[in-house]
Design a protein around this motif. Structure first.
Motif, PDB file in Angstrom:
ATOM      1  N   ARG A 115     -18.756   7.450  68.354  1.00  0.00           N
ATOM      2  CA  ARG A 115     -19.965   8.285  68.385  1.00  0.00           C
ATOM      3  C   ARG A 115     -20.915   7.839  69.491  1.00  0.00           C
ATOM      4  N   GLU A 170     -12.811  11.750  61.550  1.00  0.00           N
ATOM      5  CA  GLU A 170     -13.659  11.553  62.733  1.00  0.00           C
ATOM      6  C   GLU A 170     -12.964  12.073  63.983  1.00  0.00           C
ATOM      7  N   SER A 173     -13.240  15.803  63.973  1.00  0.00           N
ATOM      8  CA  SER A 173     -14.593  16.194  64.371  1.00  0.00           C
ATOM      9  C   SER A 173     -14.789  16.038  65.877  1.00  0.00           C
ATOM     10  N   ASP A 176     -12.952  19.073  67.567  1.00  0.00           N
ATOM     11  CA  ASP A 176     -13.465  20.444  67.400  1.00  0.00           C
ATOM     12  C   ASP A 176     -14.962  20.565  67.670  1.00  0.00           C
ATOM     13  N   ASP A 177     -15.545  19.546  68.295  1.00  0.00           N
ATOM     14  CA  ASP A 177     -16.970  19.588  68.632  1.00  0.00           C
ATOM     15  C   ASP A 177     -17.185  20.535  69.811  1.00  0.00           C
ATOM     16  N   ALA A 187      -7.310  19.126  66.769  1.00  0.00           N
ATOM     17  CA  ALA A 187      -8.168  19.046  65.587  1.00  0.00           C
ATOM     18  C   ALA A 187      -7.383  19.403  64.331  1.00  0.00           C
ATOM     19  N   TYR A 191      -7.027  16.838  61.138  1.00  0.00           N
ATOM     20  CA  TYR A 191      -7.453  17.162  59.772  1.00  0.00           C
ATOM     21  C   TYR A 191      -6.263  17.142  58.806  1.00  0.00           C
ATOM     22  N   TYR A 203     -11.215  19.915  53.214  1.00  0.00           N
ATOM     23  CA  TYR A 203     -10.878  19.856  54.638  1.00  0.00           C
ATOM     24  C   TYR A 203      -9.702  20.751  54.997  1.00  0.00           C
ATOM     25  N   TRP A 206     -11.124  23.210  57.163  1.00  0.00           N
ATOM     26  CA  TRP A 206     -11.291  22.817  58.560  1.00  0.00           C
ATOM     27  C   TRP A 206     -10.001  23.054  59.343  1.00  0.00           C
TER      28      TRP A 206
END
Length: 297
Positions: A115, A170, A173, A176-177, A187, A191, A203, A206
């Motif tokens: 992050r 994570e 995420s 797919d940001d 992604a 998932y 999920y 997702w």
């Protein structure tokens, strides 16, 4: 001088000497035995690279020799926080590389590192580019480098912790940001990996959402969406709208399609939900919605 660097001189000479003795002991026969057992169990990674010019790293080398890898990692994490405050992202990246090498099974470190690179470092690069402090080419290269570092932190984290659903989530995420460079196919797999390792069944949606964004995988997405719709807990507005859209894209015969009333409860609710969905900014397809709303008038 960073906050972590200032803390180290506070260690008394006696404590430092004690750590040195402890380190020497672990480097003896007992230490060799412990390291052999760690290696056999896959728990002992290569020592972190502390450069000669890195004063904090050199001081912490004593801690790692003494087997205090977690303590050394925590002190490095403090300096990573200071690097964040100072917007020194190359140093932050180096610190996280050292930290995750010291403690390869601390999943939280991997997530924080990723992050820091993918969100904070990239945001800083974009801000610097907007201010004219970086050329477009410099900003592109820096952003690409930080995103690659973030991806590596997560991928190697999964290699070291293959049963961690959190790391798979994570990674999903990350892929797919929409604020970065989404890779919807990756992604989907991330998932699915999370679900295979115990992530909550929510999920599955997702997986569905990302499949819907991939051209050529509409049939796969529709099959999953129909399965999700069969369970009340998955009947979210987005799932309903996407099923409507997928039926339009696939030209599903009326005999096999879910009617607007089945999907939304009433035609009025269908119009309301689809009108909201029409201008979504999530890169979801909207095939057939305008025609449906026009004919409803």
């Amino acid at each position: 001088m960073s906050r972590a660097s200032r803390l180290l001189p506070l260690l008394s000479a006696a404590a430092a000497a004690g750590l040195f003795v402890l380190g020497g002991a672990l480097l003896g026969p007992l230490g060799d035995t412990l390291r052999s057992e760690q290696d056999a169990a896959g728990l002992h990674h290569t020592a972190p690279d502390f450069r000669r010019a890195d004063a904090l790293g050199q001081q912490l080398a004593l801690f790692t020799l003494g087997g205090l890898r977690t303590l050394a990692a925590e002190l490095l994490a403090m300096d990573a926080t200071t690097a964040w405050l100072e917007q020194d992202w190359p140093r932050a990246r180096e610190r996280w590389q050292q930290i995750t090498t010291l403690c390869p099974h601390r999943v939280n470190y991997r997530i924080r590192a990723a992050r820091d690179m993918a969100k904070n470092a990239v945001a800083h690069v974009r801000d610097e580019a907007e201010k004219g402090h970086l050329s477009a080419a410099e900003a592109e290269a820096a952003e690409r480098g930080y995103l690659a570092a973030a991806e590596r932190f997560l991928q190697t984290g999964i290699e070291d912790n293959p049963d961690s659903a959190l790391l798979y989530l994570e990674l999903g995420s990350f892929y797919d940001d929409l604020a970065r460079r989404p890779q919807f196919g990756k992604a989907v797999e991330a998932y699915r990996g999370a679900l295979a390792h115990g992530a909550a069944s929510m999920y599955e949606r997702w997986v569905f959402y990302n499949l819907c964004r991939i051209r050529g995988r509409e049939q796969e997405a529709y099959a999953l969406g129909r399965r999700l719709f069969a369970t009340d807990k998955h009947r979210t507005p987005s799932v309903r709208c996407l099923l409507f859209v997928l039926q339009q894209k696939l030209s599903t015969p009326a005999s096999g399609a879910l009617s607007p009333e089945t999907l939304f409860g009433t035609r009025a609710k269908a119009e309301r939900e689809l009108r909201r969905f029409l201008h979504n900014d999530l890169r979801f397809p909207v095939n057939g919605i305008e025609d449906f709303l026009t004919n409803a008038k």
